[in-house]
Design a protein around this motif. Structure first.
Motif, PDB file in Angstrom:
ATOM      1  N   UNK A   1       0.791  -1.227   0.000  1.00  0.00           N
ATOM      2  CA  UNK A   1       0.000   0.000   0.000  1.00  0.00           C
ATOM      3  C   UNK A   1       0.824   1.278   0.000  1.00  0.00           C
ATOM      4  N   UNK A   2       2.103   1.183   0.303  1.00  0.00           N
ATOM      5  CA  UNK A   2       2.967   2.363   0.284  1.00  0.00           C
ATOM      6  C   UNK A   2       3.798   2.283  -0.996  1.00  0.00           C
ATOM      7  N   UNK A   3       3.203   2.817  -2.056  1.00  0.00           N
ATOM      8  CA  UNK A   3       3.760   2.708  -3.401  1.00  0.00           C
ATOM      9  C   UNK A   3       4.665   3.911  -3.668  1.00  0.00           C
ATOM     10  N   UNK A   4       5.877   3.685  -4.162  1.00  0.00           N
ATOM     11  CA  UNK A   4       6.757   4.814  -4.474  1.00  0.00           C
ATOM     12  C   UNK A   4       6.136   5.721  -5.542  1.00  0.00           C
ATOM     13  N   UNK A   5       6.342   7.036  -5.423  1.00  0.00           N
ATOM     14  CA  UNK A   5       5.770   7.977  -6.388  1.00  0.00           C
ATOM     15  C   UNK A   5       6.100   7.658  -7.845  1.00  0.00           C
ATOM     16  N   UNK A   6       7.323   7.195  -8.114  1.00  0.00           N
ATOM     17  CA  UNK A   6       7.644   6.868  -9.508  1.00  0.00           C
ATOM     18  C   UNK A   6       6.667   5.833 -10.048  1.00  0.00           C
ATOM     19  N   UNK A   7       6.378   4.820  -9.267  1.00  0.00           N
ATOM     20  CA  UNK A   7       5.474   3.766  -9.706  1.00  0.00           C
ATOM     21  C   UNK A   7       4.055   4.308  -9.910  1.00  0.00           C
ATOM     22  N   UNK A   8       3.638   5.228  -9.050  1.00  0.00           N
ATOM     23  CA  UNK A   8       2.301   5.824  -9.164  1.00  0.00           C
ATOM     24  C   UNK A   8       2.167   6.571 -10.486  1.00  0.00           C
ATOM     25  N   UNK A   9       3.153   7.412 -10.808  1.00  0.00           N
ATOM     26  CA  UNK A   9       3.045   8.223 -12.022  1.00  0.00           C
ATOM     27  C   UNK A   9       3.349   7.437 -13.288  1.00  0.00           C
TER      28      UNK A   9
ATOM     29  N   UNK B   1       1.313   7.901 -16.681  1.00  0.00           N
ATOM     30  CA  UNK B   1       2.033   8.856 -17.516  1.00  0.00           C
ATOM     31  C   UNK B   1       3.279   8.192 -18.103  1.00  0.00           C
ATOM     32  N   UNK B   2       3.841   8.815 -19.139  1.00  0.00           N
ATOM     33  CA  UNK B   2       5.066   8.323 -19.762  1.00  0.00           C
ATOM     34  C   UNK B   2       6.268   9.042 -19.167  1.00  0.00           C
ATOM     35  N   UNK B   3       7.261   8.291 -18.756  1.00  0.00           N
ATOM     36  CA  UNK B   3       8.533   8.847 -18.291  1.00  0.00           C
ATOM     37  C   UNK B   3       9.287   9.296 -19.538  1.00  0.00           C
TER      38      UNK B   3
ATOM     39  N   UNK C   1       7.178  13.647 -16.656  1.00  0.00           N
ATOM     40  CA  UNK C   1       6.139  12.723 -17.081  1.00  0.00           C
ATOM     41  C   UNK C   1       5.185  13.442 -18.025  1.00  0.00           C
ATOM     42  N   UNK C   2       4.737  12.731 -19.048  1.00  0.00           N
ATOM     43  CA  UNK C   2       3.781  13.280 -20.007  1.00  0.00           C
ATOM     44  C   UNK C   2       2.552  12.377 -20.026  1.00  0.00           C
ATOM     45  N   UNK C   3       1.368  12.996 -19.959  1.00  0.00           N
ATOM     46  CA  UNK C   3       0.135  12.211 -19.999  1.00  0.00           C
ATOM     47  C   UNK C   3       0.013  11.472 -21.330  1.00  0.00           C
ATOM     48  N   UNK C   4       0.251  12.185 -22.426  1.00  0.00           N
ATOM     49  CA  UNK C   4       0.243  11.582 -23.748  1.00  0.00           C
ATOM     50  C   UNK C   4       1.684  11.244 -24.109  1.00  0.00           C
ATOM     51  N   UNK C   5       1.967  10.004 -24.479  1.00  0.00           N
ATOM     52  CA  UNK C   5       3.349   9.665 -24.840  1.00  0.00           C
ATOM     53  C   UNK C   5       3.844  10.560 -25.966  1.00  0.00           C
ATOM     54  N   UNK C   6       4.999  11.192 -25.780  1.00  0.00           N
ATOM     55  CA  UNK C   6       5.508  12.049 -26.856  1.00  0.00           C
ATOM     56  C   UNK C   6       5.910  11.223 -28.065  1.00  0.00           C
ATOM     57  N   UNK C   7       5.636  11.768 -29.259  1.00  0.00           N
ATOM     58  CA  UNK C   7       6.017  11.067 -30.482  1.00  0.00           C
ATOM     59  C   UNK C   7       7.527  11.064 -30.643  1.00  0.00           C
ATOM     60  N   UNK C   8       8.151  12.161 -30.223  1.00  0.00           N
ATOM     61  CA  UNK C   8       9.598  12.261 -30.369  1.00  0.00           C
ATOM     62  C   UNK C   8      10.144  13.176 -29.281  1.00  0.00           C
TER      63      UNK C   8
END
Length: 175
Positions: free
Chosen positions: A91-99, A103-105, A147-154
């Motif tokens: 239940x204690x999820x690291x923020x990176x995993x949450x986003x 979202x796309x890294x 992080x981007x909600x929509x994966x960037x094309x490039x």
């Protein structure tokens, strides 16, 4: 017998801020955050506050998308969470995993990322000495993220600045 309450004082100094902006005639939503540190001194539950902040921010963005959609949502900041962080306590999820679940890294989309060719792939951004006086880089994890909600094309270019001596201001000699 009832458990004795554990009293801890936690001073929250970090949060998030956002703005809707037009860039080259296109609407963008920029959000900047600086989440609390891992609070290692609290033991395995130290991440609780980070997790709560990350979920609060992500849920705020979900609600905002429902009422004012904008696919060009970019979340940046010091998440104090590395991609290698794992869920140590259920239940204690690291923020990176949450986003990264919604979202796309962006770092993973830069040139050479998929093939391992080109610039150093690690992208470590934490932590130099406080006065930045260390000549050899002390960076050991990637906690400053995009992080981007929509994966960037490039992604044209993404790199870490200040990770080599040539990119740092020489320290003043004391004496």
């Amino acid at each position: 017998p009832p458990l004795d309450p554990i009293t801890r004082t936690v001073r929250f100094e970090r949060g998030f801020v956002g703005v809707d902006a037009m860039v080259d005639g296109r609407p963008y939503r920029f959000i900047n955050t600086h989440l609390e540190t891992r609070l290692e001194s609290f033991g395995p539950f130290g991440r609780y506050f980070q997790t709560a902040q990350a979920y609060e921010l992500r849920d705020t963005l979900v609600v905002l998308q429902l009422f004012a959609p904008n696919p060009r949502q970019i979340v940046v900041g010091d998440f104090n969470s590395d991609p290698r962080d794992v869920e140590e306590v259920p239940g204690i999820v690291p923020p990176y995993q949450i986003f990264s679940s919604s979202h796309t890294d962006v770092w993973t989309r830069r040139p050479g990322a998929a093939t391992g060719k080109g610039a150093p792939l690690l992208g470590r951004t934490c932590c130099q000495e406080e006065d930045l006086g260390n000549f050899k880089s002390a960076l050991y994890e990637r906690v400053d993220l995009i992080f981007s909600l929509t994966p960037p094309k490039k992604v044209q270019d993404a790199r870490v600045l200040g990770d080599s001596v040539s990119e740092k201001t020489r320290p003043i000699a004391m004496g």
